[in-house]
Write a protein that holds these residues in place. Structure first.
Motif, PDB file in Angstrom:
ATOM      1  N   SER A 143       0.811  -1.219   0.000  1.00  0.00           N
ATOM      2  CA  SER A 143       0.000   0.000   0.000  1.00  0.00           C
ATOM      3  C   SER A 143       0.845   1.271   0.000  1.00  0.00           C
ATOM      4  CB  SER A 143      -0.924   0.006   1.228  1.00  0.00           C
ATOM      5  OG  SER A 143      -0.156   0.023   2.430  1.00  0.00           O
ATOM      6  N   ARG A 144       2.176   1.126   0.259  1.00  0.00           N
ATOM      7  CA  ARG A 144       3.052   2.296   0.322  1.00  0.00           C
ATOM      8  C   ARG A 144       4.032   2.362  -0.855  1.00  0.00           C
ATOM      9  NH1 ARG A 144       5.554   3.380   6.131  1.00  0.00           N
ATOM     10  NH2 ARG A 144       6.237   5.220   4.928  1.00  0.00           N
ATOM     11  N   MET A 145       3.803   1.527  -1.857  1.00  0.00           N
ATOM     12  CA  MET A 145       4.647   1.606  -3.045  1.00  0.00           C
ATOM     13  C   MET A 145       4.454   2.957  -3.738  1.00  0.00           C
ATOM     14  SD  MET A 145       4.150  -2.197  -4.708  1.00  0.00           S
ATOM     15  CE  MET A 145       5.237  -1.816  -6.086  1.00  0.00           C
ATOM     16  N   LEU A 146       5.534   3.522  -4.215  1.00  0.00           N
ATOM     17  CA  LEU A 146       5.435   4.787  -4.939  1.00  0.00           C
ATOM     18  C   LEU A 146       4.972   4.521  -6.365  1.00  0.00           C
ATOM     19  CD1 LEU A 146       8.664   6.612  -3.711  1.00  0.00           C
ATOM     20  CD2 LEU A 146       6.341   6.789  -2.819  1.00  0.00           C
ATOM     21  N   ASP A 147       4.033   5.345  -6.820  1.00  0.00           N
ATOM     22  CA  ASP A 147       3.436   5.146  -8.142  1.00  0.00           C
ATOM     23  C   ASP A 147       3.208   6.508  -8.776  1.00  0.00           C
ATOM     24  OD1 ASP A 147       1.625   4.644 -10.312  1.00  0.00           O
ATOM     25  OD2 ASP A 147       1.053   2.757  -9.351  1.00  0.00           O
ATOM     26  N   SER A 148       3.616   6.654 -10.022  1.00  0.00           N
ATOM     27  CA  SER A 148       3.492   7.949 -10.706  1.00  0.00           C
ATOM     28  C   SER A 148       2.046   8.437 -10.800  1.00  0.00           C
ATOM     29  CB  SER A 148       4.102   7.863 -12.102  1.00  0.00           C
ATOM     30  OG  SER A 148       3.408   6.918 -12.902  1.00  0.00           O
ATOM     31  N   LYS A 149       1.091   7.529 -10.699  1.00  0.00           N
ATOM     32  CA  LYS A 149      -0.315   7.951 -10.807  1.00  0.00           C
ATOM     33  C   LYS A 149      -0.734   8.844  -9.636  1.00  0.00           C
ATOM     34  CE  LYS A 149      -2.314   3.881  -8.479  1.00  0.00           C
ATOM     35  NZ  LYS A 149      -3.108   2.644  -8.659  1.00  0.00           N
ATOM     36  N   LEU A 196       6.862  10.454 -13.480  1.00  0.00           N
ATOM     37  CA  LEU A 196       5.729  11.302 -13.850  1.00  0.00           C
ATOM     38  C   LEU A 196       4.618  10.502 -14.521  1.00  0.00           C
ATOM     39  CD1 LEU A 196       7.582  14.336 -15.499  1.00  0.00           C
ATOM     40  CD2 LEU A 196       6.385  14.361 -13.290  1.00  0.00           C
ATOM     41  N   PRO A 197       3.360  10.916 -14.330  1.00  0.00           N
ATOM     42  CA  PRO A 197       2.269  10.336 -15.116  1.00  0.00           C
ATOM     43  C   PRO A 197       2.271  10.949 -16.510  1.00  0.00           C
ATOM     44  CG  PRO A 197       1.413  12.042 -13.673  1.00  0.00           C
ATOM     45  CD  PRO A 197       2.884  11.912 -13.355  1.00  0.00           C
ATOM     46  N   GLY A 198       1.517  10.384 -17.417  1.00  0.00           N
ATOM     47  CA  GLY A 198       1.531  10.833 -18.801  1.00  0.00           C
ATOM     48  C   GLY A 198       0.915  12.191 -19.050  1.00  0.00           C
ATOM     49  N   ASN A 199       0.203  12.742 -18.061  1.00  0.00           N
ATOM     50  CA  ASN A 199      -0.476  14.028 -18.276  1.00  0.00           C
ATOM     51  C   ASN A 199       0.215  15.213 -17.603  1.00  0.00           C
ATOM     52  OD1 ASN A 199      -1.120  13.147 -15.672  1.00  0.00           O
ATOM     53  ND2 ASN A 199      -3.084  14.229 -15.675  1.00  0.00           N
ATOM     54  N   LEU A 200       1.433  14.982 -17.050  1.00  0.00           N
ATOM     55  CA  LEU A 200       2.153  16.061 -16.370  1.00  0.00           C
ATOM     56  C   LEU A 200       3.605  16.119 -16.830  1.00  0.00           C
ATOM     57  CD1 LEU A 200       0.956  15.634 -12.652  1.00  0.00           C
ATOM     58  CD2 LEU A 200       0.207  17.388 -14.284  1.00  0.00           C
ATOM     59  N   ASP A 201       4.143  17.324 -16.885  1.00  0.00           N
ATOM     60  CA  ASP A 201       5.569  17.552 -17.088  1.00  0.00           C
ATOM     61  C   ASP A 201       6.168  18.021 -15.765  1.00  0.00           C
ATOM     62  OD1 ASP A 201       5.321  16.994 -19.779  1.00  0.00           O
ATOM     63  OD2 ASP A 201       5.456  19.098 -20.430  1.00  0.00           O
TER      64      ASP A 201
END
Length: 338
Positions: A161-167, A256-261
């Motif tokens: 539950s604490r894994m880092l995820d770009s989302k 990063l997620p696909g919708n952010l720079d």
């Protein structure tokens, strides 16, 4: 005819096992069930995890080895090797648990070998990572005498539950850059080409210390500090990127997620003097330098902007100098250097 006449000295290797075991045992943590000496090292998953996820990484230190050999200084190689692995594992939010090494040589050199082992053990002790096994291969005909290569392997653990995820990264999040100690372990094929082409003297001081020593500065280890930070600020850090080969544009984008720079202000930190010198001496273009070298940033963190000053201060107190270097903005998953 025997194995020694073919270039492999088993007795010499066996004679060094005692020193290797002593170095390894100095790094052992409570999770070590069996270490150096068996067919496979065993490590217990720490208690307290509901859904433990194991995270692994393998890497080497590249052609920095050739500079170490030329200058006969292997004291930082273990830090470089551990960093290339353990500091990758922490990017998933995982605390590194144990480390295994692989050393390949043309002919076993006792001093060189023990210097490498000692360096690895010192690095592991600094990070609280157990060095529980490894392999040394004497490969005559594949490597000339004096030549060697290194590879490392690290495994860490994180609660699912604490894994880092770009989302989880949001628009307006802050980017904190942890300052590097120098070139770390990337871009040395280009560094060596510049040294050769510009006829630079590795033993000369060009105004920032002896060039060779600056180039061999050990990679800064971040994983143990970042593990503490993640415990101290649960949920506030949304992404971590290890700035290695590919530089900031080729690594921070992976968080990063696909919708952010991520818009990065390159004037917000100072590039190390020796790095500027190599870039200038090689006539390396700005875009190329940022793609090859870390340019002074060893780790990039993406965090909740309301926590940036607390996180920055915490890291500084733990010995990780840092700067707030940017923000996330609408985009398509790229790094914008300004």
């Amino acid at each position: 005819m025997d194995y020694r006449s073919a270039g492999v000295d088993i007795d010499k290797a066996d004679g060094l096992i005692g020193a290797v075991k002593k170095a390894a045992k100095s790094t052992y943590t409570p999770g070590v069930l069996s270490g150096v000496g068996g067919f496979g090292a065993c490590f217990a998953v720490p208690a307290g995890y509901k859904e433990p996820v194991l995270v692994s990484s393998t890497d080497g230190v590249g052609t920095k080895i050739l500079l170490a050999r030329e200058l006969e200084d292997y004291s930082g190689m273990g830090f470089d090797l551990l960093a290339m692995n353990a500091d990758d594992v922490i990017c998933a939010g995982a605390k590194p648990l144990f480390f295994i090494d692989y050393i390949a040589v043309g002919k076993l050199d006792e001093k060189q070998y023990l210097d490498l082992i000692d360096s690895m053990a010192r690095a592991c002790r600094e990070c609280g990572v157990a060095m529980i096994g490894g392999e040394t291969a004497e490969l005559p005909g594949m490597y000339p005498p004096g030549d060697f290569d290194l590879a490392g392997f690290t495994v860490g653990v994180v609660e699912r539950s604490r894994m880092l995820d770009s989302k989880n990264v949001r628009e307006g999040d802050s980017v904190i850059g942890l300052l590097s100690s120098g070139f770390h372990s990337n871009g040395f094929s280009l560094v060596r080409k510049v040294v050769e082409t510009a006829k630079l003297d590795l033993r000369k001081d060009y105004g920032f210390g002896e060039l060779g020593k600056k180039l061999l500065t050990p990679t800064k280890l971040y994983c143990h500090i970042l593990a503490e930070m993640l415990d101290e600020f649960p949920g506030a850090v949304r992404g971590i990127a290890h700035i290695t080969g590919g530089g900031i544009p080729g690594n921070l984008n992976r968080a990063l997620p696909g919708n952010l720079d991520a818009r990065i202000d390159t004037a917000s930190w100072e590039t190390p003097a020796e790095m500027k010198f190599i870039v200038e001496q090689g006539g390396i273009a700005k875009d190329e330098s940022y793609k090859v070298f870390n340019m002074g940033i060893g780790m990039g963190l993406i965090c909740d902007s309301s926590k940036e000053q607390e996180i920055s201060g915490f890291l500084r107190k733990k010995g990780a100098e840092n700067r707030v270097i940017g923000k996330t903005v609408p985009g398509n998953g790229k790094i914008v250097l300004v």
